[in-house]
Design an enzyme around this catalytic site. Structure first.
Site, PDB file in Angstrom:
ATOM      1  N   GLU A 332       9.404 -50.621  73.514  1.00 53.93           N
ATOM      2  CA  GLU A 332       8.234 -49.988  74.130  1.00 53.93           C
ATOM      3  C   GLU A 332       8.346 -49.912  75.648  1.00 53.93           C
ATOM      4  O   GLU A 332       7.576 -49.220  76.294  1.00 53.93           O
ATOM      5  CB  GLU A 332       6.977 -50.817  73.802  1.00 53.93           C
ATOM      6  CG  GLU A 332       6.492 -50.703  72.378  1.00 53.93           C
ATOM      7  CD  GLU A 332       7.129 -51.730  71.437  1.00 53.93           C
ATOM      8  OE1 GLU A 332       8.256 -52.188  71.718  1.00 53.93           O
ATOM      9  OE2 GLU A 332       6.502 -52.044  70.417  1.00 53.93           O
ATOM     10  N   LYS A 439       0.672 -73.198  65.626  1.00 56.29           N
ATOM     11  CA  LYS A 439      -0.614 -73.743  66.077  1.00 56.29           C
ATOM     12  C   LYS A 439      -0.870 -75.043  65.324  1.00 56.29           C
ATOM     13  O   LYS A 439      -1.161 -75.039  64.143  1.00 56.29           O
ATOM     14  CB  LYS A 439      -1.721 -72.721  65.827  1.00 56.29           C
ATOM     15  CG  LYS A 439      -1.460 -71.436  66.601  1.00 56.29           C
ATOM     16  CD  LYS A 439      -2.562 -70.414  66.473  1.00 56.29           C
ATOM     17  CE  LYS A 439      -2.160 -69.137  67.178  1.00 56.29           C
ATOM     18  NZ  LYS A 439      -1.306 -68.247  66.371  1.00 56.29           N
TER      19      LYS A 439
HETATM   20  P1  ADP Z   1      11.563 -56.114  67.925  1.00 51.43           P
HETATM   21  O1  ADP Z   1      10.195 -56.320  68.534  1.00 51.43           O
HETATM   22  O2  ADP Z   1      11.502 -55.520  66.599  1.00 51.43           O
HETATM   23  O3  ADP Z   1      12.459 -57.338  68.000  1.00 51.43           O
HETATM   24  P2  ADP Z   1      12.639 -55.094  70.331  1.00 51.43           P
HETATM   25  O4  ADP Z   1      14.088 -55.029  70.291  1.00 51.43           O
HETATM   26  O5  ADP Z   1      11.872 -54.055  71.015  1.00 51.43           O
HETATM   27  O6  ADP Z   1      12.224 -55.077  68.848  1.00 51.43           O
HETATM   28  O7  ADP Z   1      12.291 -56.546  70.867  1.00 51.43           O
HETATM   29  C1  ADP Z   1      11.432 -56.844  71.919  1.00 51.43           C
HETATM   30  C2  ADP Z   1      11.110 -58.306  71.896  1.00 51.43           C
HETATM   31  O8  ADP Z   1      12.292 -59.090  72.065  1.00 51.43           O
HETATM   32  C3  ADP Z   1      10.213 -58.770  72.999  1.00 51.43           C
HETATM   33  O9  ADP Z   1       8.854 -58.485  72.715  1.00 51.43           O
HETATM   34  C4  ADP Z   1      10.491 -60.267  73.025  1.00 51.43           C
HETATM   35  O10 ADP Z   1       9.760 -60.950  72.022  1.00 51.43           O
HETATM   36  C5  ADP Z   1      11.951 -60.335  72.675  1.00 51.43           C
HETATM   37  N1  ADP Z   1      12.733 -60.526  73.899  1.00 51.43           N
HETATM   38  C6  ADP Z   1      13.400 -59.603  74.603  1.00 51.43           C
HETATM   39  N2  ADP Z   1      14.040 -60.154  75.653  1.00 51.43           N
HETATM   40  C7  ADP Z   1      13.752 -61.477  75.633  1.00 51.43           C
HETATM   41  C8  ADP Z   1      14.091 -62.597  76.464  1.00 51.43           C
HETATM   42  N3  ADP Z   1      14.897 -62.497  77.515  1.00 51.43           N
HETATM   43  N4  ADP Z   1      13.582 -63.805  76.121  1.00 51.43           N
HETATM   44  C9  ADP Z   1      12.780 -63.948  75.052  1.00 51.43           C
HETATM   45  N5  ADP Z   1      12.436 -62.938  74.237  1.00 51.43           N
HETATM   46  C10 ADP Z   1      12.901 -61.718  74.515  1.00 51.43           C
END
Ligand code: ADP
Length: 546
Positions: A332, A439
């Site tokens: 997004e 939680k």
């Molecule tokens: P999905 O939500 O299906 O995994 P995305 O590839 O768009 O698809 O993933 C985005 C999510 O990945 C973020 O909302 C977050 O939860 C996680 N994310 C991305 N980069 C990081 C990071 N450096 N540290 C922790 N979580 C991360």
């Protein structure tokens, strides 16, 4: 108010292409072939091929706004499509090759893809859904491998290289409204069903400018960027477009995603930067324990998509002198929302430096971020208050394709579903996903924190922690652990290991050992099947005293 005197020049993918081809015409896209010499094409050649591809697509009837999908690895032809399709005014839809068949046919039909460009070695995967794609009008196969399984659809099955050979370069890229759609990508659905995000020319251009800037990935003509992160997943973090703006040579692994190939590629072609999710970095580390590898050409690495465990960053630094910088983003958010470069004055190689690099990022220029509590009230940037992260900005989605999803937005801000803190300088730390946070007795336990500590234990290869229902505490953590080959560790030992690192009440009393943590299509730990297995009582759980 007086009108500005500035030109109203549209930001577009064609402008990125023109810049790369003109100014950095000699920079290259190098595609790994697994055995023989890599395939090389200059940016000038890529641009000419993009023009040919656009002519061929136009001849097939592709018009402005039509969707052209790719079902491809990271390779030269995929890069050509990255430029040709948006620059001609059509919309590039990058399909995740690892989706389940039902999800794949669903998103192809939901996006209304008219043409699908597919690598020949991926034909069998696409063929599984070929009878369920009524809107597809042509398949274009890259390579000369068997494509007959696609014929069942009835639409013509054409060859990429034949189509291009029949065209001359010189397609006149049309003027575009910068707000029109350039490309689209569905979320990988780690916590829900895939949703379509549609990027505009403007958002793509601005995001690419941000990617190449020094406070983000920071690439220049002197770089050779190994793009391990798939082009079907969040635009390969914007690196293909960022490379055309900066002149950085692109290294494309094709289907050769195994550590053996990636490390050979780096050593042979002297990659200076590599970008991958933590599971890939982990695989390289494990491979390097058994084999001689040479990563000395890498000046830096980037990791994103999931939290990088401390031990991962430490081992790369100790063994290879490689500094991996974390970034955060989502489908997004195009995806770049922040990169965790430590602030000035922090000595590289110190534990303070590592603490900064374990932040998820520092807010990217162009993105605005805030954290809110359950009632929607904004929380302070004090590095302590924990809430849901919300973002807005020119490359953040404001809705989903044919699905406005109002619950995902809060007064113009995207609700990321990530829980974390922000400090007074904009460094943010994701402590968990809202759906994964545990939680327990009215308090929150970060599954990510427990996982990272566990993975620092010498016997642990992988660890994922989920919340399971508990009559007294509401939820308690269940640690799912994969041990390294030829090592042993009991749940009691691992619990004792955690006890010195997190509050005692956070230490899991439920443990299960398994051969592998299930992964999502893009290599993240997939907690949905773990929860399902727990519900079906198919996990063998050990309960230890707290
Ligand atoms: P999905 O939500 O299906 O995994 P995305 O590839 O768009 O698809 O993933 C985005 C999510 O990945 C973020 O909302 C977050 O939860 C996680 N994310 C991305 N980069 C990081 C990071 N450096 N540290 C922790 N979580 C991360």
């Amino acid at each position: 108010m007086i009108p500005s005197t500035m030109q109203d020049f549209p930001l577009s993918v064609a402008a990125i292409l023109r810049h790369g081809a003109r100014v950095y015409g000699g920079s290259e896209c190098v595609t790994w072939t697994g055995g023989g010499p890599p395939r090389r094409a200059t940016f000038a050649e890529i641009a000419r091929n993009a023009e040919r591809l656009a002519s061929a697509l136009a001849r097939l009837g592709v018009r402005r706004g039509d969707r052209v999908a790719t079902f491809c690895w990271n390779n030269q032809e995929h890069l050509e499509a990255y430029f040709a399709v948006p620059a001609m005014g059509a919309v590039l839809h990058t399909l995740n090759i690892r989706l389940f068949p039902e999800q794949l046919s669903h998103i192809i039909n939901h996006a209304d893809d008219q043409v699908v460009i597919v690598d020949d070695n991926l034909v069998p995967l696409l063929a599984r859904v070929v009878n369920e794609l009524p809107a597809v009008e042509a398949f274009i196969v890259v390579g000369d491998g068997d494509a007959s399984p696609l014929e069942a659809n009835g639409a013509p099955v054409l060859r990429y290289h034949d189509l291009l050979a029949a065209e001359e370069p010189g397609y006149a890229w049309p003027d575009m409204d910068e707000r029109s759609a350039a490309s689209m990508c569905y979320t990988s659905g780690t916590t829900g069903d895939p949703k379509g995000v549609v990027y505009s020319h403007r958002s793509t251009f601005l995001h690419a400018m941000a990617v190449q800037s020094a406070s983000m990935v920071g690439i220049t003509e002197a770089d050779r960027v190994l793009t391990i992160v798939p082009m079907f997943h969040v635009n390969a973090w914007g690196l293909p477009y960022g490379a055309f703006l900066s002149g950085a040579t692109l290294h494309m692994p094709g289907p050769f995603m195994q550590p053996e190939h990636l490390t050979k590629f780096i050593a042979q072609e002297k990659s200076t930067l590599a970008s991958a999710v933590p599971t890939i970095w982990n695989g390289i580390l494990a491979y390097g324990e058994q084999h001689e590898i040479d990563l000395s050409s890498l000046r830096s690495g980037t990791s994103g998509g999931a939290a990088a465990p401390r031990v991962l960053l430490e081992r790369f630094e100790e063994r290879y002198g490689l500094r991996i910088i974390q970034g955060w983003g989502m489908t997004e958010t195009s995806p770049l929302g922040g990169m965790a470069f430590p602030p000035p004055g922090v000595e590289p190689g110190t534990s303070e430096d590592m603490d900064w690099r374990l932040k998820s990022g520092r807010v990217a220029a162009g993105v605005e971020m805030r954290i809110v509590d359950d009632s929607g009230a904004e929380l302070p940037w004090d590095g302590e208050a924990v809430g849901e992260i919300e973002v807005r900005g020119p490359w953040i989605t404001g809705s989903y394709h044919r699905d406005p999803a109002p619950q995902k937005f809060d007064d113009g801000w995207l609700r990321t579903g990530d829980i974390g803190t922000i400090d007074d300088r904009g460094f943010f730390q994701i402590t968990d996903r809202a759906k994964d946070v545990i939680k327990s007795g009215g308090e929150w336990i970060s599954s990510v924190e427990l996982e990272n500590h566990l993975m620092a234990h010498p016997a642990v290869a992988e660890a994922a922690v989920i919340g399971i229902p508990d009559p007294r505490w509401d939820e308690r953590p269940l640690a799912c652990v994969v041990l390294r080959p030829d090592t042993t560790a009991t749940s009691d030992e691992l619990a004792a290991f955690l006890a010195g690192k997190v509050a005692r009440w956070q230490v899991p009393e439920y443990w299960t050992f398994m051969d592998e943590i299930p992964k999502t299509t893009v290599g993240k730990f997939d907690k949905k099947p773990l929860r399902a297995h727990h519900k079906d009582a198919t996990l063998k759980i050990e309960h230890i005293e707290r």
